[in-house]
Design an enzyme around this catalytic site. Sequence first.
Site, PDB file in Angstrom:
ATOM      1  N   TYR A  27       0.873  -1.188   0.000  1.00  0.00           N
ATOM      2  CA  TYR A  27       0.000   0.000   0.000  1.00  0.00           C
ATOM      3  C   TYR A  27       0.904   1.230   0.000  1.00  0.00           C
ATOM      4  O   TYR A  27       2.027   1.179  -0.493  1.00  0.00           O
ATOM      5  CB  TYR A  27      -0.935  -0.089   1.219  1.00  0.00           C
ATOM      6  CG  TYR A  27      -2.020   0.941   1.300  1.00  0.00           C
ATOM      7  CD1 TYR A  27      -2.821   1.251   0.200  1.00  0.00           C
ATOM      8  CD2 TYR A  27      -2.281   1.605   2.507  1.00  0.00           C
ATOM      9  CE1 TYR A  27      -3.830   2.196   0.292  1.00  0.00           C
ATOM     10  CE2 TYR A  27      -3.290   2.537   2.610  1.00  0.00           C
ATOM     11  CZ  TYR A  27      -4.059   2.836   1.494  1.00  0.00           C
ATOM     12  OH  TYR A  27      -5.051   3.778   1.591  1.00  0.00           O
TER      13      TYR A  27
ATOM     14  N   LYS B 299      -6.206  -0.986  -2.628  1.00  0.00           N
ATOM     15  CA  LYS B 299      -7.251  -0.701  -1.640  1.00  0.00           C
ATOM     16  C   LYS B 299      -7.996  -1.978  -1.251  1.00  0.00           C
ATOM     17  O   LYS B 299      -8.280  -2.214  -0.062  1.00  0.00           O
ATOM     18  CB  LYS B 299      -8.230   0.328  -2.200  1.00  0.00           C
ATOM     19  CG  LYS B 299      -7.677   1.735  -2.300  1.00  0.00           C
ATOM     20  CD  LYS B 299      -7.635   2.409  -0.939  1.00  0.00           C
ATOM     21  CE  LYS B 299      -7.158   3.842  -1.069  1.00  0.00           C
ATOM     22  NZ  LYS B 299      -7.168   4.553   0.212  1.00  0.00           N
TER      23      LYS B 299
ATOM     24  N   ALA C  15      -5.722  22.876  -0.281  1.00  0.00           N
ATOM     25  CA  ALA C  15      -7.184  22.769  -0.260  1.00  0.00           C
ATOM     26  C   ALA C  15      -7.685  22.004  -1.477  1.00  0.00           C
ATOM     27  O   ALA C  15      -8.487  22.499  -2.271  1.00  0.00           O
ATOM     28  CB  ALA C  15      -7.813  24.158  -0.193  1.00  0.00           C
TER      29      ALA C  15
END
Length: 582
Positions: free
Chosen positions: A121, A192, A320
Amino acid sequence: MFQEFPKNGGSQFKSIAITVEKEGNKYIQTDLKGPQLLQSSHLNKGTAFSTKERIEFGLTGFLPHAVETLDDQLQRTYQQFKEQPDNLQRNIFLNNLYNTNETLFFRLIRDHIQEMMPIIYTPTAGLAIQQYSNEFRKPRGIYLSYPYQDHVDEILDNWDEKDIDLIVLTDSEQILGIGDQGANGIGISVAKLVVYTLGAGIDPRRMLPVMIDVGTNNQSLLDDPFYLGWRHRRIGREDYQKFVETVINAINRKFPHVFLQWEDFGKKNARYHLDKYQDRMCTFNDDIQGTGAVAMAALLNALKLTGTPLSNHHVLIYGAGTAGCGIADHIWEWMVKEGLNHQEAYRRFWLMDSQGLITDHREFLDYFKAPYSRPATGNLDWNPDEDFKNLLHVVRKVKPTILIGTSTRHGAFTQQIITEMASYVDRPIIFPLSNPLTLAEAIPEDIIKWTGGKALVATGSPFDDVLFDRKRFPVAQCNNALIFPGLGLGIISCQAKRVTAGMMEAATIELANSAKLNEDSPKLLPDVSKLQEVSKKIGVAVVKQAILEGVGRKIDNGDIEQLVESNIWEPTYVPYKPLKNA
């Protein structure tokens, strides 16, 4: 010209494997024999097939004479793993094992999870994805390429497994730290799903990685002669949204009760898809909701150590994008829970993106960023040309008590910035969350040293504990693997119809409570080595909340823990028996 797609499955052979449990004894019945059985990664036991099984399934002569146990195989494969020269080769070795013998693969990693999780991962998965086309061995999952837009239903129908509980879907436009990876991004969906099994025991046979290949704007991939994806620039927004709608409709038709995770979509599409589909199906975006939940869990524990309510903090998020805004949303929701009204809570935030501080002077602003925009003028006496793009200037102006980095800008949290924070707050909360390690805004050792051991730190990548002033400072990793496997386990166990804010909150609280928190050893989150234990607890909490909200099926005997336990797959070998008259 498009190829003709078969209407009733395109496999060369279809296997049947039935798990049977009688009088406490479990075994598997299958119609596969000989080389076909050895080629099935789901069913292959390799040298662990017993002498009786070798005779019954026509395997005699196709395997070396010795019959081994799973433990024997584990010793050999671990030695082979250790002999690999670097992390990329270790990743390739593990994936080759995955394609050969799934049980051995999952058991090996589970037994060495602290060592191997960073290989299979993050952070090594990013490097493996970049090398996917060059190192390609075997396809895994479904590739939905735009040129086949009229054949999505047929492609899904060709998948042999009909009972799919979980899909991880990506278009790999924005894989954290490495950007647009085109069709190579199937690797993130595969990784995942591996973590879902490792962390929560989700049955690997009931999960499916899906890649939406809509082209790539990564010129190096377009120029690479080995690139395996559709060699085309990404399609326009209107065509893209129509194609995604086609894919989602086909998935809902084929797998009407599936839990779908969106993974590594671009920031605008990620938020758009979540907002559009979250009330139509059971779906979740790990980059937005998962990242936000893990960071929030770490923050809840940091707040316990500072003794200051969240509503009294000032939050500066540097970066952001999808993750940064997801974290902001979670913190904002918690502030509102503490009693602030919506606008009061928004005024506790300052967000910075690639253009600098998000303010109301911008002509164009993403809708999910707009609530966090600050006045370009006011009592802080901003100089837009100098202040808005300078992180140090912003820190000096707004005096944040919480600083979170999701910018992928290595070294952005400089000593000057960190010492500035430490000058006005006793326990600065500093989370450099970008990964891999080479993109982290700061390293924990520096943060601890620059603040004289006062800072509370969590990171995106794994770091060793820090020794400073004869004291050990544990470093928590905000690894999404701590949240999404348990969430998935709970959703699958109760067949939840939706993922609600209450379910995410229950998962966040359970994760925070799973950390062993004390002032002498302020580790804000549990270790990855505790992943299975934590995931089971999160699964139970999610089921309880789903039933409470009426989106999960009720449990007849009320034993939620038993229900969750019954949905956990274990990587162990069981006896096989031939399936007759199949």
